[in-house]
Design a protein around this motif. Structure first.
Motif, PDB file in Angstrom:
ATOM      1  N   CYS A  16       0.841  -1.189   0.000  1.00 24.09           N
ATOM      2  CA  CYS A  16       0.000   0.000   0.000  1.00 24.09           C
ATOM      3  C   CYS A  16       0.881   1.245   0.000  1.00 24.09           C
ATOM      4  CB  CYS A  16      -0.902  -0.013   1.236  1.00 24.09           C
ATOM      5  SG  CYS A  16      -1.843   1.499   1.472  1.00 24.09           S
ATOM      6  N   PRO A  17       0.656   2.171  -0.904  1.00 23.57           N
ATOM      7  CA  PRO A  17       1.522   3.352  -0.967  1.00 23.57           C
ATOM      8  C   PRO A  17       1.355   4.296   0.230  1.00 23.57           C
ATOM      9  CG  PRO A  17      -0.225   3.510  -2.588  1.00 23.57           C
ATOM     10  CD  PRO A  17      -0.324   2.156  -1.974  1.00 23.57           C
ATOM     11  N   LYS A  18       0.226   4.228   0.915  1.00 19.43           N
ATOM     12  CA  LYS A  18      -0.015   5.152   2.019  1.00 19.43           C
ATOM     13  C   LYS A  18       0.564   4.649   3.339  1.00 19.43           C
ATOM     14  CE  LYS A  18      -3.092   8.522   2.759  1.00 19.43           C
ATOM     15  NZ  LYS A  18      -4.332   9.118   2.408  1.00 19.43           N
ATOM     16  N   CYS A  19       0.290   3.371   3.710  1.00 17.23           N
ATOM     17  CA  CYS A  19       0.772   2.860   5.008  1.00 17.23           C
ATOM     18  C   CYS A  19       1.880   1.816   4.858  1.00 17.23           C
ATOM     19  CB  CYS A  19      -0.383   2.273   5.810  1.00 17.23           C
ATOM     20  SG  CYS A  19      -1.056   0.729   5.155  1.00 17.23           S
ATOM     21  N   GLN A  20       1.984   1.211   3.697  1.00 11.86           N
ATOM     22  CA  GLN A  20       3.008   0.205   3.385  1.00 11.86           C
ATOM     23  C   GLN A  20       2.968  -0.990   4.345  1.00 11.86           C
ATOM     24  OE1 GLN A  20       6.730   2.328   3.027  1.00 11.86           O
ATOM     25  NE2 GLN A  20       6.047   3.404   1.204  1.00 11.86           N
ATOM     26  N   CYS A  43      -7.120  -0.977   1.318  1.00  9.86           N
ATOM     27  CA  CYS A  43      -6.133  -1.448   2.290  1.00  9.86           C
ATOM     28  C   CYS A  43      -6.864  -1.722   3.603  1.00  9.86           C
ATOM     29  CB  CYS A  43      -5.050  -0.391   2.486  1.00  9.86           C
ATOM     30  SG  CYS A  43      -3.837  -0.827   3.746  1.00  9.86           S
ATOM     31  N   SER A  44      -6.624  -2.863   4.191  1.00 10.97           N
ATOM     32  CA  SER A  44      -7.312  -3.199   5.443  1.00 10.97           C
ATOM     33  C   SER A  44      -6.730  -2.460   6.645  1.00 10.97           C
ATOM     34  CB  SER A  44      -7.251  -4.709   5.681  1.00 10.97           C
ATOM     35  OG  SER A  44      -5.908  -5.126   5.847  1.00 10.97           O
ATOM     36  N   HIS A  45      -5.568  -1.861   6.491  1.00 14.08           N
ATOM     37  CA  HIS A  45      -4.930  -1.137   7.595  1.00 14.08           C
ATOM     38  C   HIS A  45      -5.291   0.345   7.609  1.00 14.08           C
ATOM     39  CE1 HIS A  45      -2.463  -4.503   8.867  1.00 14.08           C
ATOM     40  NE2 HIS A  45      -2.261  -4.756   7.585  1.00 14.08           N
ATOM     41  N   CYS A  46      -5.236   0.993   6.451  1.00 15.98           N
ATOM     42  CA  CYS A  46      -5.463   2.452   6.417  1.00 15.98           C
ATOM     43  C   CYS A  46      -6.704   2.851   5.623  1.00 15.98           C
ATOM     44  CB  CYS A  46      -4.238   3.175   5.871  1.00 15.98           C
ATOM     45  SG  CYS A  46      -3.901   2.863   4.132  1.00 15.98           S
ATOM     46  N   GLY A  47      -7.329   1.912   4.927  1.00 18.62           N
ATOM     47  CA  GLY A  47      -8.552   2.203   4.183  1.00 18.62           C
ATOM     48  C   GLY A  47      -8.347   2.873   2.838  1.00 18.62           C
ATOM     49  N   THR A  48      -7.128   2.946   2.351  1.00 19.24           N
ATOM     50  CA  THR A  48      -6.854   3.587   1.063  1.00 19.24           C
ATOM     51  C   THR A  48      -7.507   2.789  -0.061  1.00 19.24           C
ATOM     52  OG1 THR A  48      -4.755   4.451   1.849  1.00 19.24           O
ATOM     53  CG2 THR A  48      -5.033   4.289  -0.531  1.00 19.24           C
ATOM     54  N   LYS A  49      -8.238   3.498  -0.906  1.00 22.61           N
ATOM     55  CA  LYS A  49      -8.862   2.862  -2.066  1.00 22.61           C
ATOM     56  C   LYS A  49      -7.830   2.836  -3.188  1.00 22.61           C
ATOM     57  CE  LYS A  49     -12.955   3.067  -4.937  1.00 22.61           C
ATOM     58  NZ  LYS A  49     -14.165   3.792  -5.279  1.00 22.61           N
ATOM     59  N   TYR A  50      -7.561   1.650  -3.719  1.00 23.53           N
ATOM     60  CA  TYR A  50      -6.516   1.518  -4.734  1.00 23.53           C
ATOM     61  C   TYR A  50      -6.959   1.999  -6.109  1.00 23.53           C
ATOM     62  CZ  TYR A  50      -4.164  -1.253  -1.196  1.00 23.53           C
ATOM     63  OH  TYR A  50      -3.574  -1.672  -0.037  1.00 23.53           O
ATOM     64  N   LYS A  51      -8.173   1.675  -6.506  1.00 21.64           N
ATOM     65  CA  LYS A  51      -8.675   2.146  -7.799  1.00 21.64           C
ATOM     66  C   LYS A  51      -9.338   3.493  -7.552  1.00 21.64           C
ATOM     67  CE  LYS A  51      -9.151  -2.486  -9.520  1.00 21.64           C
ATOM     68  NZ  LYS A  51     -10.023  -3.548  -9.960  1.00 21.64           N
ATOM     69  N   ILE A  52      -8.545   4.530  -7.645  1.00 24.47           N
ATOM     70  CA  ILE A  52      -8.983   5.873  -7.299  1.00 24.47           C
ATOM     71  C   ILE A  52     -10.194   6.294  -8.136  1.00 24.47           C
ATOM     72  CG2 ILE A  52      -8.260   8.294  -7.243  1.00 24.47           C
ATOM     73  CD1 ILE A  52      -5.398   7.236  -6.712  1.00 24.47           C
ATOM     74  N   GLU A  53     -10.207   5.927  -9.381  1.00 29.67           N
ATOM     75  CA  GLU A  53     -11.321   6.225 -10.277  1.00 29.67           C
ATOM     76  C   GLU A  53     -11.404   5.103 -11.293  1.00 29.67           C
ATOM     77  OE1 GLU A  53      -8.990   9.095 -13.426  1.00 29.67           O
ATOM     78  OE2 GLU A  53     -10.036  10.018 -11.761  1.00 29.67           O
ATOM     79  N   PRO A  54     -12.525   4.983 -12.015  1.00 28.89           N
ATOM     80  CA  PRO A  54     -12.607   3.932 -13.033  1.00 28.89           C
ATOM     81  C   PRO A  54     -11.488   4.086 -14.066  1.00 28.89           C
ATOM     82  CG  PRO A  54     -14.768   4.912 -12.656  1.00 28.89           C
ATOM     83  CD  PRO A  54     -13.772   5.732 -11.886  1.00 28.89           C
ATOM     84  N   SER A  55     -10.928   2.998 -14.447  1.00 35.64           N
ATOM     85  CA  SER A  55      -9.846   2.952 -15.441  1.00 35.64           C
ATOM     86  C   SER A  55      -8.604   3.702 -14.988  1.00 35.64           C
ATOM     87  CB  SER A  55     -10.322   3.510 -16.783  1.00 35.64           C
ATOM     88  OG  SER A  55     -11.476   2.842 -17.209  1.00 35.64           O
ATOM     89  N   PHE A  56      -8.389   3.786 -13.683  1.00 38.42           N
ATOM     90  CA  PHE A  56      -7.237   4.508 -13.135  1.00 38.42           C
ATOM     91  C   PHE A  56      -5.921   3.947 -13.646  1.00 38.42           C
ATOM     92  CE2 PHE A  56      -3.971   4.676  -9.744  1.00 38.42           C
ATOM     93  CZ  PHE A  56      -3.722   6.034  -9.780  1.00 38.42           C
ATOM     94  N   PHE A  57      -5.819   2.622 -13.739  1.00 35.75           N
ATOM     95  CA  PHE A  57      -4.542   2.006 -14.084  1.00 35.75           C
ATOM     96  C   PHE A  57      -4.253   1.985 -15.581  1.00 35.75           C
ATOM     97  CE2 PHE A  57      -4.994   0.363  -9.758  1.00 35.75           C
ATOM     98  CZ  PHE A  57      -3.766   0.746  -9.267  1.00 35.75           C
ATOM     99  N   TRP A 113       2.821   3.797 -10.956  1.00 33.60           N
ATOM    100  CA  TRP A 113       1.719   4.705 -11.274  1.00 33.60           C
ATOM    101  C   TRP A 113       0.964   5.137 -10.013  1.00 33.60           C
ATOM    102  CZ3 TRP A 113       0.621   7.792 -15.034  1.00 33.60           C
ATOM    103  CH2 TRP A 113      -0.660   8.300 -15.192  1.00 33.60           C
ATOM    104  N   ILE A 114       0.591   4.195  -9.154  1.00 36.34           N
ATOM    105  CA  ILE A 114      -0.175   4.565  -7.968  1.00 36.34           C
ATOM    106  C   ILE A 114       0.676   5.363  -6.981  1.00 36.34           C
ATOM    107  CG2 ILE A 114       0.199   2.462  -6.597  1.00 36.34           C
ATOM    108  CD1 ILE A 114      -2.847   2.703  -5.855  1.00 36.34           C
ATOM    109  N   ASN A 115       1.981   5.099  -6.958  1.00 40.09           N
ATOM    110  CA  ASN A 115       2.863   5.842  -6.063  1.00 40.09           C
ATOM    111  C   ASN A 115       3.096   7.271  -6.545  1.00 40.09           C
ATOM    112  OD1 ASN A 115       4.239   4.487  -3.594  1.00 40.09           O
ATOM    113  ND2 ASN A 115       3.919   2.861  -5.093  1.00 40.09           N
ATOM    114  N   MET A 116       2.755   7.577  -7.787  1.00 44.26           N
ATOM    115  CA  MET A 116       2.841   8.954  -8.275  1.00 44.26           C
ATOM    116  C   MET A 116       1.727   9.811  -7.672  1.00 44.26           C
ATOM    117  SD  MET A 116       3.592   8.223 -12.244  1.00 44.26           S
ATOM    118  CE  MET A 116       4.690   9.444 -12.903  1.00 44.26           C
TER     119      MET A 116
END
Length: 134
Positions: A16-20, A43-57, A113-116
């Protein structure tokens, strides 16, 4: 070298880019091709949503091109310059390298990409726990 809080740690481990604290992927092995794109929703630890928006990746395709070029240049340098093979052999080595490392390149480009867009926050887990308990 690879310590929590470093973007390189998150990129190379796929955490996870936020809590790792946990892997973003359902299966950590990128060579299980049926599960290469399967990611946890949050992420089950910090709740960060990985797919920020549709077709994010989809943006990771541009990163994948650059990472693929880096792998191809490395294969060329190793085969042509260090081993002294011909251009034809170097070409086949480049193609083989890109085919073999394709799953790794795809995962690596998604991680980059997500870490950007998401930065490390050492207090993310504590903040998430406060939000869920109140």
């Amino acid at each position: 070298m690879l310590k929590k809080g470093n973007k390189l740690y998150s990129i190379l481990t796929g955490t996870c880019p936020k809590c790792q604290n946990e892997s973003m992927y359902v299966d950590k092995n990128p060579f299980h091709l049926t599960k290469i794109f399967k990611m946890h929703e949050r992420c089950s630890h910090c709740g960060t949503k990985y797919k920020i928006e549709p077709s994010f990746f989809y943006g990771a395709m541009y990163v994948s091109y650059g990472v693929g070029i880096a792998f191809a240049v490395a294969a060329f340098v190793i085969t042509f310059l260090f081993m002294g093979t011909g251009l034809k052999t170097s070409f086949f080595a480049i193609m083989g390298t890109l085919v073999v490392f394709m799953p790794l390149i795809m995962r690596l480009s998604r991680n980059i990409w997500i870490n950007m867009f998401i930065s490390y926050d050492p207090s993310a887990v504590v903040n998430h726990d406060k939000k869920t308990t109140s």
